[in-house]
Design an enzyme around this catalytic site. Structure first.
Site, short mmCIF file in Angstrom:
data_model
loop_
_atom_site.label_atom_id
_atom_site.label_comp_id
_atom_site.label_asym_id
_atom_site.label_seq_id
_atom_site.Cartn_x
_atom_site.Cartn_y
_atom_site.Cartn_z
N SER A 125 -6.14 -2.77 -1.61
CA SER A 125 -5.45 -4.03 -1.86
C SER A 125 -5.63 -4.99 -0.69
CB SER A 125 -3.96 -3.75 -2.06
OG SER A 125 -3.19 -4.94 -2.01
N TYR B 57 4.08 -0.78 0.55
CA TYR B 57 2.97 -0.75 -0.41
C TYR B 57 1.64 -0.82 0.33
CZ TYR B 57 -0.43 -2.42 -3.81
OH TYR B 57 -1.56 -2.59 -4.57
#
Length: 327
Positions: free
Chosen positions: A124, A149
């Site tokens: 990501s 995350y």
């Protein structure tokens, strides 16, 4: 020979599975169909995009899930299964550790046991944290994640590196930048904004509306993922994008064109034919003010050239959204 796609009922996963099947690859999908958002939407995605996909419902964090693939000769893996959402991680940290760390480890063990030819996994843009040097380059240090995350996705990259070094397992990590398009997730800005505008509710803009995102059309991302799958990194001792001398490369997949969130809302307004009620809020914990992908390595090695502009992509998304939701 079969390609295993994890997260195959997810936004990017279903599109990737469909593209692989369309070009003639044998594909098996795996997804746990969890309730982070509507499982019905996930099933609808698969039915619309890849109705002939064999979809196995299983949890990657369960060490026994490979039993569901007994007798299947998997030679490549596209690992897109993960717990998404920066803000959700603030209150649900164990879910992210289970899915994104334990799940990643189990995929690595599966790939090692099966001696797969190539494992492509999704990372990501969040791993860049609050990096102020733009555009974000895969050579940049990513040691200071500002969300759990992001930390779990970076942990996945580091585990991948260790398996590439220890077991010479060919792997490619793709850092995805703000993917949008038909069949997107309801927790992401395009869905939230379109829904708010059409229902006359306020559009919440964080950081006082001064956010910039490298919005990337889902078909462009899919093209990058497939190109990565088709170009496994060589085990030749030379440094790959991301710095590894093992058979492990990391690429940014983004549009290389950050856009102001206000302009994104302008386009949503135009496509919906209604004005937005803009409600300004402070920065949320774990969020970043801007994302911007340097895609030069992906362009050079994979031929990755995103083509969808925001001016065309947003109306296409809104058209799909209105058709799917009946609004």
């Amino acid at each position: 020979m079969t390609v295993l796609v994890t997260g195959a009922a997810g936004f990017v996963g279903a599109h990737v599975a469909a593209a692989l099947m369309a070009r003639g690859d044998a594909v098996i999908g795996l997804d746990d169909l969890n309730d982070y958002y509507s499982p019905e939407l996930k099933r609808d995605r698969v039915a619309a995009l890849c109705p002939d996909l064999r979809l196995i419902v299983a949890d990657l964090a369960d060490p026994d899930w490979p039993a569901a693939l007994a007798g299947v000769d998997v030679d490549r893996v596209v690992h897109l299964g993960a717990q998404a959402g920066v803000r959700h991680a603030v209150d649900h940290p164990h879910v992210y550790a289970r899915s994104n760390v334990v799940g990643q480890l189990n995929i690595l063990e599966f790939a090692r046991a099966c001696r797969v030819r190539h494992l492509v996994y999704a990372s990501s843009s969040s791993v860049y944290g609050a990096n102020e040097a733009v555009p974000f380059r895969v050579e940049d240090r990513v040691d200071h994640p500002i969300s759990l995350y992001a930390a779990t996705k970076r942990a996945g990259e580091l585990m991948a590196e260790s398996y590439a070094h220890l077991f010479r397992l060919p792997q490619t990590g793709v850092r995805l930048f703000t993917v949008y398009g038909p069949w997107g997730r309801p927790d992401m800005a395009p869905w939230l904004f379109a829904s708010a505008v059409l229902e006359g509710r306020p559009v919440k803009l964080f950081n006082g509306g001064r956010m910039r995102r490298d919005f990337t059309w889902v078909d462009d991302i899919v093209a990058g993922v497939l190109a990565a799958l088709d170009h496994p990194p060589a085990d030749d001792g030379h440094a790959k994008p991301g710095g590894s001398v093992a058979p492990h490369a990391i690429y940014n997949l983004g549009n290389h064109r950050p856009e102001e969130l206000g302009r994104f809302v302008d386009l949503i307004e135009q496509a919906c034919g209604r004005p937005a009620i803009r409600e300004l809020h402070p920065m949320q914990p774990g969020d970043v003010p801007a994302t911007y992908a340097d895609i030069a390595p992906a362009a050079r090695d994979l031929g990755f050239v995103p083509s969808m502009s925001l001016d065309v992509g947003v109306p296409r998304f809104v058209e799909w959204f209105r058709r799917y939701t009946g609004r």
